[in-house]
Every structure is written in structure tokens, then in C-alpha cells.
Write a protein that holds these residues in place. Sequence first.
Motif, PDB file in Angstrom:
ATOM      1  N   PRO A 140     -11.936  -4.603  -0.616  1.00 58.06           N
ATOM      2  CA  PRO A 140     -12.203  -5.605  -1.643  1.00 58.06           C
ATOM      3  C   PRO A 140     -11.940  -5.863  -2.774  1.00 58.06           C
ATOM      4  O   PRO A 140     -12.106  -6.620  -3.705  1.00 58.06           O
ATOM      5  CB  PRO A 140     -13.577  -4.505  -2.265  1.00 58.06           C
ATOM      6  N   THR A 141     -10.610  -5.340  -3.026  1.00 55.35           N
ATOM      7  CA  THR A 141      -9.228  -5.663  -3.955  1.00 55.35           C
ATOM      8  C   THR A 141      -8.142  -5.408  -3.496  1.00 55.35           C
ATOM      9  O   THR A 141      -7.583  -6.640  -2.831  1.00 55.35           O
ATOM     10  CB  THR A 141      -9.299  -4.519  -4.819  1.00 55.35           C
ATOM     11  N   SER A 142      -7.508  -5.029  -2.572  1.00 48.61           N
ATOM     12  CA  SER A 142      -5.613  -4.805  -2.291  1.00 48.61           C
ATOM     13  C   SER A 142      -5.346  -3.571  -1.643  1.00 48.61           C
ATOM     14  O   SER A 142      -6.419  -2.846  -1.738  1.00 48.61           O
ATOM     15  CB  SER A 142      -4.877  -4.354  -3.307  1.00 48.61           C
ATOM     16  N   ASP A 143      -4.519  -3.967  -0.557  1.00 47.70           N
ATOM     17  CA  ASP A 143      -3.866  -2.366  -0.222  1.00 47.70           C
ATOM     18  C   ASP A 143      -3.115  -1.018  -0.514  1.00 47.70           C
ATOM     19  O   ASP A 143      -3.070   0.067  -0.105  1.00 47.70           O
ATOM     20  CB  ASP A 143      -3.412  -2.911   1.420  1.00 47.70           C
ATOM     21  N   HIS A 144      -3.193  -1.460  -1.988  1.00 48.78           N
ATOM     22  CA  HIS A 144      -2.204  -0.970  -2.815  1.00 48.78           C
ATOM     23  C   HIS A 144      -3.235  -0.422  -3.836  1.00 48.78           C
ATOM     24  O   HIS A 144      -4.532  -1.183  -4.603  1.00 48.78           O
ATOM     25  CB  HIS A 144      -1.722  -1.408  -3.863  1.00 48.78           C
ATOM     26  N   ARG A 145      -3.202   0.662  -4.696  1.00 47.32           N
ATOM     27  CA  ARG A 145      -4.004   1.186  -5.637  1.00 47.32           C
ATOM     28  C   ARG A 145      -3.552   1.431  -7.140  1.00 47.32           C
ATOM     29  O   ARG A 145      -1.871   1.426  -6.711  1.00 47.32           O
ATOM     30  CB  ARG A 145      -4.255   3.334  -5.856  1.00 47.32           C
ATOM     31  N   LEU A 146      -4.226   0.956  -8.219  1.00 48.27           N
ATOM     32  CA  LEU A 146      -3.351   0.938  -9.734  1.00 48.27           C
ATOM     33  C   LEU A 146      -3.277   2.564  -9.539  1.00 48.27           C
ATOM     34  O   LEU A 146      -3.667   3.621 -10.043  1.00 48.27           O
ATOM     35  CB  LEU A 146      -4.936   0.505 -10.393  1.00 48.27           C
ATOM     36  N   VAL A 147      -1.770   2.796 -10.407  1.00 45.76           N
ATOM     37  CA  VAL A 147      -1.002   3.735 -10.872  1.00 45.76           C
ATOM     38  C   VAL A 147      -0.651   3.734 -12.381  1.00 45.76           C
ATOM     39  O   VAL A 147      -0.514   2.674 -13.104  1.00 45.76           O
ATOM     40  CB  VAL A 147       0.202   3.695  -9.885  1.00 45.76           C
ATOM     41  N   TRP A 148      -1.310   4.961 -12.797  1.00 42.77           N
ATOM     42  CA  TRP A 148      -0.373   4.818 -14.204  1.00 42.77           C
ATOM     43  C   TRP A 148      -0.210   6.478 -15.041  1.00 42.77           C
ATOM     44  O   TRP A 148      -0.666   7.053 -14.427  1.00 42.77           O
ATOM     45  CB  TRP A 148      -2.320   4.453 -15.302  1.00 42.77           C
ATOM     46  N   ALA A 149       0.067   6.021 -15.828  1.00 46.92           N
ATOM     47  CA  ALA A 149       0.658   7.477 -16.966  1.00 46.92           C
ATOM     48  C   ALA A 149       0.517   7.273 -18.482  1.00 46.92           C
ATOM     49  O   ALA A 149       0.883   6.216 -18.964  1.00 46.92           O
ATOM     50  CB  ALA A 149       1.935   7.199 -16.266  1.00 46.92           C
ATOM     51  N   SER A 192      -4.859  11.620  -6.167  1.00 44.84           N
ATOM     52  CA  SER A 192      -5.293  11.354  -6.069  1.00 44.84           C
ATOM     53  C   SER A 192      -6.779  12.007  -5.149  1.00 44.84           C
ATOM     54  O   SER A 192      -5.920  12.422  -4.522  1.00 44.84           O
ATOM     55  CB  SER A 192      -5.780   9.667  -6.361  1.00 44.84           C
ATOM     56  N   ALA A 193      -7.324  12.021  -5.207  1.00 44.14           N
ATOM     57  CA  ALA A 193      -8.613  12.980  -4.023  1.00 44.14           C
ATOM     58  C   ALA A 193      -8.185  12.122  -3.748  1.00 44.14           C
ATOM     59  O   ALA A 193      -8.448  12.442  -1.761  1.00 44.14           O
ATOM     60  CB  ALA A 193     -10.179  13.392  -4.988  1.00 44.14           C
ATOM     61  N   GLY A 194      -8.994  10.399  -3.240  1.00 45.50           N
ATOM     62  CA  GLY A 194      -8.968   9.723  -2.323  1.00 45.50           C
ATOM     63  C   GLY A 194      -7.783   9.186  -1.406  1.00 45.50           C
ATOM     64  O   GLY A 194      -8.186   9.072  -0.068  1.00 45.50           O
ATOM     65  N   ALA A 195      -6.324   9.503  -1.823  1.00 48.39           N
ATOM     66  CA  ALA A 195      -5.974   9.387  -0.915  1.00 48.39           C
ATOM     67  C   ALA A 195      -5.730  10.283  -0.175  1.00 48.39           C
ATOM     68  O   ALA A 195      -4.943  10.301   1.681  1.00 48.39           O
ATOM     69  CB  ALA A 195      -4.605   9.496  -1.940  1.00 48.39           C
ATOM     70  N   VAL A 196      -5.663  11.880  -0.595  1.00 48.51           N
ATOM     71  CA  VAL A 196      -6.251  12.831   0.705  1.00 48.51           C
ATOM     72  C   VAL A 196      -7.244  12.595   1.400  1.00 48.51           C
ATOM     73  O   VAL A 196      -6.936  13.158   3.047  1.00 48.51           O
ATOM     74  CB  VAL A 196      -5.805  13.901  -0.471  1.00 48.51           C
ATOM     75  N   GLY A 206      -2.449   9.146 -12.889  1.00 48.53           N
ATOM     76  CA  GLY A 206      -3.831   8.968 -11.633  1.00 48.53           C
ATOM     77  C   GLY A 206      -3.443   7.701 -10.462  1.00 48.53           C
ATOM     78  O   GLY A 206      -2.276   7.065 -11.595  1.00 48.53           O
ATOM     79  N   VAL A 207      -4.123   8.210 -10.072  1.00 43.16           N
ATOM     80  CA  VAL A 207      -3.880   6.546  -9.256  1.00 43.16           C
ATOM     81  C   VAL A 207      -5.580   6.225  -8.793  1.00 43.16           C
ATOM     82  O   VAL A 207      -6.367   7.294  -8.455  1.00 43.16           O
ATOM     83  CB  VAL A 207      -3.230   7.228  -7.811  1.00 43.16           C
ATOM     84  N   PHE A 208      -6.107   4.827  -9.102  1.00 40.87           N
ATOM     85  CA  PHE A 208      -6.982   4.549  -9.048  1.00 40.87           C
ATOM     86  C   PHE A 208      -7.759   4.596  -7.277  1.00 40.87           C
ATOM     87  O   PHE A 208      -7.261   3.488  -6.848  1.00 40.87           O
ATOM     88  CB  PHE A 208      -7.707   3.428  -9.747  1.00 40.87           C
ATOM     89  N   TRP A 209      -7.939   5.705  -6.349  1.00 42.75           N
ATOM     90  CA  TRP A 209      -8.363   5.838  -5.391  1.00 42.75           C
ATOM     91  C   TRP A 209      -9.408   6.523  -5.422  1.00 42.75           C
ATOM     92  O   TRP A 209      -9.024   7.925  -4.845  1.00 42.75           O
ATOM     93  CB  TRP A 209      -7.134   6.328  -4.861  1.00 42.75           C
ATOM     94  N   PRO A 210     -10.677   6.189  -5.306  1.00 44.60           N
ATOM     95  CA  PRO A 210     -11.768   6.884  -5.402  1.00 44.60           C
ATOM     96  C   PRO A 210     -12.315   7.872  -4.334  1.00 44.60           C
ATOM     97  O   PRO A 210     -11.738   6.823  -3.125  1.00 44.60           O
ATOM     98  CB  PRO A 210     -12.942   6.365  -6.026  1.00 44.60           C
ATOM     99  N   VAL A 211     -12.797   8.583  -3.928  1.00 46.17           N
ATOM    100  CA  VAL A 211     -13.497   9.699  -2.684  1.00 46.17           C
ATOM    101  C   VAL A 211     -14.769   8.357  -2.043  1.00 46.17           C
ATOM    102  O   VAL A 211     -15.096   7.830  -3.448  1.00 46.17           O
ATOM    103  CB  VAL A 211     -13.198  10.579  -2.999  1.00 46.17           C
ATOM    104  N   GLN A 212     -15.176   8.752  -1.315  1.00 53.18           N
ATOM    105  CA  GLN A 212     -15.978   7.701  -0.711  1.00 53.18           C
ATOM    106  C   GLN A 212     -17.491   8.326  -1.856  1.00 53.18           C
ATOM    107  O   GLN A 212     -18.134   6.968  -1.037  1.00 53.18           O
ATOM    108  CB  GLN A 212     -16.229   8.548   1.365  1.00 53.18           C
ATOM    109  N   ALA A 213     -17.482   9.460  -1.695  1.00 50.82           N
ATOM    110  CA  ALA A 213     -18.538   9.314  -1.872  1.00 50.82           C
ATOM    111  C   ALA A 213     -19.096   9.323  -4.130  1.00 50.82           C
ATOM    112  O   ALA A 213     -19.939   9.061  -4.480  1.00 50.82           O
ATOM    113  CB  ALA A 213     -19.255  11.681  -2.211  1.00 50.82           C
ATOM    114  N   ASP A 214     -17.678   9.238  -4.344  1.00 48.57           N
ATOM    115  CA  ASP A 214     -17.730   8.165  -5.645  1.00 48.57           C
ATOM    116  C   ASP A 214     -18.585   6.867  -5.821  1.00 48.57           C
ATOM    117  O   ASP A 214     -17.961   5.995  -4.808  1.00 48.57           O
ATOM    118  CB  ASP A 214     -16.127   7.849  -5.970  1.00 48.57           C
TER     119      ASP A 214
END
Length: 416
Positions: free
Chosen positions: A403-412, A322-326, A375-383
Motif C-alpha cells: 500500500p505504500t513501499s517495501d521500506h519503512r519510515l525511520v525517525w529519531a 519496531s514490533a512490526g518488523a519482528v 522508531g520505525v513506522f512498522w505497525p503489527v497486524q493488529a494495529d
Amino acid sequence: MKRALLTAALMIGASALAATPAAAAPAAPAHPDREVRFATYNLSLNRPTQGLLREQLANPDVDDVYRRQAHNVAEVIQRAHPDVVLINEFDYDPEAARLFADNFLAKSQNGAPAQRYPYRFVAPSNTGIASGFDLDNDGTVDTTPGDQPYGNDSFGFGVFPGQYGLVVYSKYPIDVRAARTFQLFKWKDMPGNAIPTDFYSADEQKVLRLSSKSHWDLPIELGRKTVHFLVSHPTPPTFDGPEDRNGRRNHDEIRFWADYIAPKKSGYIYDDKGRRGGLKPGQSFVIAGDENADPNDGDSYQNAIRQLTDNPLINAKSFPISAGAVEAAKLQGGANATHKGDPKFDTADFADTAPGNLHADYVLPRAGTKVVRSGVFWPVQADPLFRLTGVFGTEWSAVNGFPTSDHRLVWADLKF
């Protein structure tokens, strides 16, 4: 007695899944031969007292931080729209699992497409079940649910039975009769285990359970194909002392699946009904969960997760990114600046001082299974959807600082 109670609980879950006559059963999604989206999400939907989660999910229109979090994590799932999803940190309660599906997932959140999961699986967890021993060696056997010492002396950390449990939701049928759970498997029965024998007494070693929650093998029926969804949530390799009891347990909880998928290594394994062995040669599987282990950073014992990521039976050629993690790693700095791993693979937003953000959550299919996209559901701040992940302690924060969790949803998206 314990096995009988577990069997009864599974039968209750099975009857709930099979309550609708076969002729009226909901149709599975079309074209299972194309691709199926598997996901894992530690959504922190645990609560401080037993029964509170059910109470909150039964009244979704109440406006408080607890319900806002539940609506937010439901929206994350709706935005990712997985076909099969493992939920970590959901207090064990079959009725709460139904309420979350009906009152949150099946109802649109902020315009996101409602997700209907006609099949689900729940079973008891080792969390918050008293062991009768002083497992943290503080000099007291704590038998009072509701406090941390009680959790430390339980088979898995939890201040009441079932806290931090698991749920699986699926759009495809789950073969409940063939499902296997490994809640009662003893840690000592794993050959070459990493039990710190100088920390636990001989009597404690006799009763210690391997799984801090449980390990499940759930056969998912994808048309004519059966895929074994192998799910768990190993303990964090922290919150212990120099004996590294949690790090060692995390290592062996992860090792369990590495042995389970290898027929020549799985002979020692037994499930809660006494059936022995693991998968048969060639059976399809997907391993998923919050493994609490990073391939390069963090506090893992002996590179625990590499037992899976370097396993020739597993397709781990690429990880979801994800770009959000970077962006988060760069903005937060701290321990993130010293990490060896690429931050694009991170799936958890942990404390910046230590351990920093980590790659902790995985969806790992059998070797030969094609990963179409991931992908990983981790949006960037502009999203605009950044409001669903946020930054710790901001105005968007919910009950756990996010607002949700300290973990992110991961999918494939997988093609079998």
C-alpha cells in the motif's frame, strides 16, 4: 556546461525557497534547542514514465492505485510528523516536489495531522542519464530511454533522467546557498576505490560517477545551530554479476560519508561547484538515507554499512526498532529464519526467499548528539495503521505490491 546546468537548477530551487520575503517567511518550530525529529523514508513514489508523477500529484482527487499510494505515504509521514525528512525514490521534478507538499502533506489524510514544510530541496540525479558507454557489458550502448538496458547503461539506474531521485522537506530553514551536491564526483577520484577494473574499460573508468543518484550536504538552521543533513541513496548491492560492480559501488557510496565527516580523509572530495574537502572539525551532522546495506545480512560488499555504524565519529549506539518488523520476520519465515541480525532493527520488507527483510535505512547523528527517542513506522497486524504497510500482494496493495513501499519510515528525535 554540466556544472552550469546544475548550478542553474540549484538556483531555481533556491529561488523557490526564497520566494517569500524574509519578513513574511514562515516561522520555524519553537525550541530547536530541545529536540528535532529527523527521518528518512524510501516511499517508492517513482513512476514508469517521465512527467507521470507530476501529473498524478496535480490531481489528487482521482481515485486510482497511484493516487492511493501517494495518499498513503503522505499519511505515514503525517503520522510520524518529522521536522526534517529525506524522501528516497521520488522522481526528480521540482514542481512534483511542490505538489506533493501542497496537495498531500499539507492536507490531512484519514484524520492524521497535516504537515507543512515551508522549505524543501531538490537537485538533479544521476539516474537515467546516459553515459554513452556499455556499462553492463551486454554488447550494446543503449540510448533509448524507457527500457531496462538504457537504465543499465546510465550513470545511475533509471529508465529516464531523474527516476528514483531525492527530495528533502524541512520545517527549519535550509541554507541553500551553502548546500553542496556531489552528483558529478568521479568514482576514480576516491583513493583506494573498489572499482572492478577488470569489468569496466579504461575509458569507462574515466567517466564513471560515484553516486548512483547524488550525495547532498544540506545545512539545516536550527535557531543558532547549523546541522549538516548528509543524504544519499546508494545503489543496491545486487543486480550484477560475479564482478559485484553494484556491491562495490554501494560500499564506496557509503564510504563517501565516512570520509566526508573525517577532516583528515576528506581532502580528495570536490563538489559540483569545485569546492574541495568535507566537514570541518566539530560540525554537527546527521547522515540519513536508504543505504541498501545491513550490518549482518544481505549481499553487502565488505560489510559496507559498518563504515558508518562502527565509526567513532557517529552515534550508532542504538538503532530504531519496531514490533512490526519482528512479527513480519516470524510470519514470513524463509531467509528471515537464517538471519544473524535481530529482526527488530529491520526497515525493509524484501522477498522472503532472498534476501529476506533487512536493516537498510538509517538516521545517524554525530557522536555526542543525544538520541532522545527513535522508531520505525512498522505497525503489527493488529494495529489499525497496519493498512499503511500491509503484506505484499494483499487487498491493500498499491502499484508496487504494497500500500505504500517495501521500506519503512525511520525517525529519531535528536538533541544537539
